[in-house]
Scaffold this motif. Structure first.
Motif, mmCIF file in Angstrom:
data_model
loop_
_atom_site.group_PDB
_atom_site.id
_atom_site.type_symbol
_atom_site.label_atom_id
_atom_site.label_comp_id
_atom_site.label_asym_id
_atom_site.label_seq_id
_atom_site.Cartn_x
_atom_site.Cartn_y
_atom_site.Cartn_z
ATOM 1 N N ASN A 189 22.117 53.032 51.099
ATOM 2 C CA ASN A 189 23.137 53.835 51.763
ATOM 3 C C ASN A 189 22.669 54.201 53.166
ATOM 4 N N LEU A 190 23.448 53.818 54.165
ATOM 5 C CA LEU A 190 23.226 54.290 55.533
ATOM 6 C C LEU A 190 24.155 55.486 55.710
ATOM 7 N N LEU A 191 23.580 56.664 55.674
ATOM 8 C CA LEU A 191 24.365 57.865 55.410
ATOM 9 C C LEU A 191 25.091 58.418 56.627
ATOM 10 N N ASP A 192 24.419 58.421 57.793
ATOM 11 C CA ASP A 192 25.046 59.044 58.960
ATOM 12 C C ASP A 192 24.798 58.246 60.239
ATOM 13 N N GLU A 193 24.489 56.957 60.099
ATOM 14 C CA GLU A 193 24.331 56.089 61.255
ATOM 15 C C GLU A 193 25.704 55.762 61.869
ATOM 16 N N LYS A 194 25.699 55.117 63.017
ATOM 17 C CA LYS A 194 26.961 54.770 63.685
ATOM 18 C C LYS A 194 27.831 53.907 62.793
ATOM 19 N N TYR A 195 27.196 52.964 62.068
ATOM 20 C CA TYR A 195 27.934 52.100 61.150
ATOM 21 C C TYR A 195 27.412 52.361 59.736
ATOM 22 N N PRO A 196 28.083 53.185 58.948
ATOM 23 C CA PRO A 196 27.596 53.547 57.612
ATOM 24 C C PRO A 196 27.661 52.356 56.654
ATOM 25 N N LEU A 197 26.915 52.487 55.569
ATOM 26 C CA LEU A 197 26.919 51.499 54.492
ATOM 27 C C LEU A 197 26.809 52.266 53.189
ATOM 28 N N ALA A 198 27.602 51.894 52.194
ATOM 29 C CA ALA A 198 27.634 52.657 50.952
ATOM 30 C C ALA A 198 27.248 51.795 49.757
ATOM 31 N N ALA A 199 26.197 52.225 49.063
ATOM 32 C CA ALA A 199 25.823 51.697 47.743
ATOM 33 C C ALA A 199 25.738 50.172 47.724
ATOM 34 N N TRP A 200 25.077 49.598 48.741
ATOM 35 C CA TRP A 200 24.930 48.137 48.786
ATOM 36 C C TRP A 200 23.700 47.721 47.993
ATOM 37 N N SER A 201 23.830 46.660 47.209
ATOM 38 C CA SER A 201 22.710 46.063 46.487
ATOM 39 C C SER A 201 22.703 44.570 46.758
ATOM 40 N N GLY A 202 21.513 43.994 46.916
ATOM 41 C CA GLY A 202 21.461 42.562 47.177
ATOM 42 C C GLY A 202 20.070 42.095 47.517
ATOM 43 N N ASN A 203 19.984 40.826 47.912
ATOM 44 C CA ASN A 203 18.726 40.176 48.249
ATOM 45 C C ASN A 203 18.352 40.452 49.702
ATOM 46 N N PRO A 204 17.116 40.058 50.114
ATOM 47 C CA PRO A 204 16.695 40.293 51.496
ATOM 48 C C PRO A 204 17.722 39.820 52.518
ATOM 49 N N VAL A 205 17.973 40.663 53.508
ATOM 50 C CA VAL A 205 18.968 40.407 54.538
ATOM 51 C C VAL A 205 18.615 41.303 55.718
ATOM 52 N N SER A 206 19.264 41.118 56.845
ATOM 53 C CA SER A 206 19.033 41.983 57.996
ATOM 54 C C SER A 206 20.346 42.631 58.418
ATOM 55 N N TRP A 207 20.412 43.949 58.243
ATOM 56 C CA TRP A 207 21.536 44.725 58.767
ATOM 57 C C TRP A 207 21.145 45.171 60.184
ATOM 58 N N SER A 208 21.594 44.425 61.175
ATOM 59 C CA SER A 208 21.097 44.622 62.540
ATOM 60 C C SER A 208 22.146 45.292 63.422
#
Length: 220
Positions: free
Chosen positions: A170-189
């Motif tokens: 969960n990216l809670l309060d960043e400019k671009y939030p993300l909620a409850a993501w699960s998965g393999n190695p990746v880059s959220w850039s």
């Protein structure tokens, strides 16, 4: 209070922060192989050097060995210089933080190796104390939990890179939030901070957080 070490490995000098290149980084130093020679030439005094020392001439080796208190020779090629250096520091000191310079730039195989080293199980306790630093990036490493991150003033972007499969990121309060993501190695850039302090969380896995800026914004 634990020991704070700055570490130099073998990456290209043009990737070093300005303060390192100009001999202005105070503190305790350790080095891998030829990094020790580079530090001595800049006026730093490393306490420890590890490696197989095949990147130095015999004369250069002698000049390093006679002034550095602790020398650890790498017995084989089953581990990298950085792996041996982190292991040696971890086994011999009560570590509070290790800032690693020279781990980026140049060869991509060495770059990825230096990042994924911190996913090794033997570094579970140490990984949250390590930062990889160059002139445009600072990489930190996190175990599961809820975390607070503070913006480095000169950096613009914020990246989240799971090094292993993760759950409930969960990216809670960043400019671009993300909620409850699960998965393999990746880059959220290319995310960014909202304000100077933000938060994120995840339940399982290992996540690297990268604060960065465009290269044309760096100092000379």
């Amino acid at each position: 209070m634990g020991a704070i070490f700055q570490v130099l490995v073998g990456g290209p000098t043009h990737n070093w922060p300005h303060a390192l290149r100009t001999g202005k980084l105070d503190g305790r130093w350790a080095a891998a192989d030829r990094g020790a020679l580079r530090l001595l030439q800049l006026g730093y005094h490393p306490e420890l050097v590890v490696g197989d020392f095949d990147s130095m001439t015999l004369a250069e080796q002698e000049s390093v060995f006679e002034v550095i208190p602790k020398i650890v020779e790498k017995p084989d090629q089953m581990q990298t210089d950085l792996q041996l250096l982190l292991t040696t520091l971890d086994e011999n000191y009560d570590i509070e933080r290790i800032d690693v310079y020279g781990a980026t730039g140049g060869r991509l195989d060495q770059l990825f190796s230096n990042v994924w080293i911190l996913a090794e199980e033997k570094f579970t306790a140490l990984r949250t104390k390590v930062r990889l630093i160059d002139r445009d990036n600072v990489v930190t490493f996190f175990n599961p939990g809820t975390h607070t991150i503070t913006k480095i003033p000169e950096m613009k972007y914020l990246g989240f890179m799971p090094l292993t499969p993760v759950t409930e990121l969960n990216l809670l309060d960043e400019k671009y939030p993300l909620a409850a993501w699960s998965g393999n190695p990746v880059s959220w850039s290319s995310n960014e901070f909202n304000g100077s302090i933000n938060h994120f969380s995840f339940e399982t896995g290992i996540v690297a957080v990268i604060q960065s800026r465009d290269s044309d914004e760096n100092d000379a």
